[in-house]
Write an enzyme that holds these catalytic residues in place. Structure first.
Site, PDB file in Angstrom:
ATOM      1  N   SER A  76       0.820  -1.214   0.000  1.00 53.08           N
ATOM      2  CA  SER A  76       0.000   0.000   0.000  1.00 53.08           C
ATOM      3  C   SER A  76       0.856   1.269   0.000  1.00 53.08           C
ATOM      4  O   SER A  76       1.864   1.360   0.706  1.00 53.08           O
ATOM      5  CB  SER A  76      -0.920   0.027   1.223  1.00 53.08           C
ATOM      6  OG  SER A  76      -1.640   1.239   1.272  1.00 53.08           O
ATOM      7  N   LYS A  88     -12.560  -6.292   3.593  1.00 53.07           N
ATOM      8  CA  LYS A  88     -13.569  -5.278   3.278  1.00 53.07           C
ATOM      9  C   LYS A  88     -14.995  -5.755   3.580  1.00 53.07           C
ATOM     10  O   LYS A  88     -15.838  -4.966   3.993  1.00 53.07           O
ATOM     11  CB  LYS A  88     -13.463  -4.859   1.813  1.00 53.07           C
ATOM     12  CG  LYS A  88     -12.196  -4.085   1.508  1.00 53.07           C
ATOM     13  CD  LYS A  88     -12.213  -3.489   0.120  1.00 53.07           C
ATOM     14  CE  LYS A  88     -10.957  -2.653  -0.110  1.00 53.07           C
ATOM     15  NZ  LYS A  88     -11.028  -1.877  -1.362  1.00 53.07           N
ATOM     16  N   ASP A 105     -14.643   3.528  -1.952  1.00 52.27           N
ATOM     17  CA  ASP A 105     -14.192   2.888  -3.193  1.00 52.27           C
ATOM     18  C   ASP A 105     -15.117   3.233  -4.355  1.00 52.27           C
ATOM     19  O   ASP A 105     -14.676   3.474  -5.479  1.00 52.27           O
ATOM     20  CB  ASP A 105     -14.138   1.366  -3.022  1.00 52.27           C
ATOM     21  CG  ASP A 105     -12.918   0.897  -2.244  1.00 52.27           C
ATOM     22  OD1 ASP A 105     -11.923   1.653  -2.182  1.00 52.27           O
ATOM     23  OD2 ASP A 105     -12.952  -0.219  -1.704  1.00 52.27           O
TER      24      ASP A 105
END
Length: 443
Positions: free
Chosen positions: A203, A252, A288
């Site tokens: 990330s 998620k 997102d």
């Protein structure tokens, strides 16, 4: 740092607690509403009725801009921090304390104060409306959240001082996690946020967010937080006293059951990528879908194919439907694709039956490794087709290289990252970053 800014809805006790706190630590106390009344010679309701809210907010900005630097306690009006200019000024060199209370308590306190309503709604409806609208910004700004329901003001001041204006940390438990921050930094850092998932080392969020923290004068640190499960990540978050989490694969979807209050986007999508803590409660958000929607606004009404059926795919479908697109879903495991399609009223289709769409989105993790290859059949890659790969590391995936060679318009996953990060940074800090700054950091 002996500069505290007290925010919250009216009726939470900002002025009472702010004055007590200032007396306790012997620093000046500034109440922005009182300063506005002193400057104009009018009570707040009179300013609203004579000149309207726009003029009131202009005066409020001037008052906040004129506050002297240095040690102080500042109590703001309930709507002051809804203005980004005020947030940036109040943030500098200060701990921001959010006071909350339940709806019944706020309604009772407001009635006793004799303050006129701010809207045409009933007291309870007005409080609910304002809490819904202002809540995400309040929580984003706050270094520490404290409920004043049933609490003595002196005890609240005791807590602010004992915590030094920061969320409490369980140092022994936090020490059990592999963190890229020392125990001393952890203990003294006003604001901590983290990226969690498995893996997380790829990330770029820590590099980006730490640069943005510096850019906007936020006294914080953003770290890697590898975890074995969503539940483990939440335990670590609480031990660290972290303000929030960015959530990546594979947590998620499973993280949704670990939080207290999902927003409407999370409920619709069934997945989240952001957790914000406030007091004892955890709030879930999904940005997102914003990252998918923003680069595609010129394709409203198109025929779209989403490859994948996980949390990223659900966010992509949600975004495309908001742009009135006709969506088909293709997934390696057809049953999962059918479940996702049924949830959103779309169509699940095998790859061999797909006719050329206007837009193809890769919402799988295929492409993070060079050896992965492309998740999309070459026969679908034709001139005029837009191909959007949500994988952003590496920026140029095998799918995008093949699509570019075939004459497709390509959109890199970094574009999704930029727009989802812009929205997520606001949720975590209350600050709206300039997307161009994010693009600059990503190179």
């Amino acid at each position: 740092m002996e500069r505290y800014v007290i925010i919250g809805l009216r009726g939470t006790g900002k002025s009472t607690i702010g004055r007590l706190l200032a007396d306790r630590i012997a620093v000046p106390f500034h109440d922005t509403d009182a300063l506005i009344q002193g400057r104009t010679g009018l009570r707040i309701p009179e300013i609203f009725s004579r000149y309207g809210e726009e003029e009131f907010r202009r005066i409020e900005r001037e008052v906040i801009a004129s506050l002297p630097a240095g040690p102080a306690v500042i109590a703001t009006g309930g709507g002051a921090v809804m203005d980004q200019r005020n947030r940036l000024l109040l943030r500098q060199g200060a701990h921001i304390i959010l006071l909350t209370a339940d709806q019944a308590t706020l309604a009772a306190r407001t009635r006793r104060s004799g303050r006129p309503p701010l809207t045409h709604l009933s007291a309870e409806e007005e409080i609910h409306h304002l809490a819904e609208r202002r809540g995400p910004i309040y929580r984003g700004c706050a270094d520490l959240c404290i409920s004043t329901t049933g609490e003595n003001p002196d005890r609240i001041v005791d807590r602010i001082l004992s915590c030094r204006g920061m969320t409490e940390r369980n140092m022994p438990l936090a020490g059990q996690y592999s963190l890229d921050i020392s125990r001393a930094d952890l203990r003294d850092m006003p604001l901590i946020s983290a990226i969690t998932g498995n893996p997380v080392s790829h990330s770029r969020s820590p590099d980006l967010y730490n640069r943005l923290f510096s850019e906007y004068g936020i006294p914080g640190r953003y770290i890697f937080l590898p975890a074995s499960s969503a539940e483990d990540a939440i335990r670590a978050m609480r031990a660290l006293g972290a303000k929030g989490l960015s959530v990546t694969i594979p947590f998620k979807e499973t993280m949704v059951s670990c939080i207290d209050e999902p927003d409407e986007d999370v409920t619709a999508i069934g997945a989240l990528n952001t957790v914000v803590g406030c007091g004892d409660r955890l709030y879930g958000h999904n940005t997102d879908w914003i990252g998918v929607r923003e680069p595609l606004r010129d394709l409203v009404g198109s025929d779209a194919l989403v490859v994948g059926a996980g949390g990223a795919a659900a966010a992509a479908v949600y975004a495309l439907l908001s742009l009135d697109m006709r969506v088909q879903i293709a997934n390696r495991t057809p049953e999962r694709g059918e479940v996702l399609a049924e949830r959103f009223g779309c169509t699940a289709i095998p790859f061999q039956e797909i006719k050329a769409p206007d837009l193809i989105i890769n919402a799988t993790s295929v492409g993070m490794k060079e050896s992965d290859g492309s998740p999309v059949p070459s026969s679908l890659l034709k001139p005029g087709v837009t191909v959007f790969d949500l994988v952003y590391t590496p920026p140029m995936t095998p799918l995008l290289r093949e699509a570019s060679a075939a004459g497709c318009r390509i959109i890199k996953g970094t574009e999704m990252f930029i727009y989802q990060a812009t929205a997520q940074f606001r949720l975590l800090t209350g600050i709206d970053p300039d997307p161009s700054k994010i693009r600059e950091v990503l190179g």
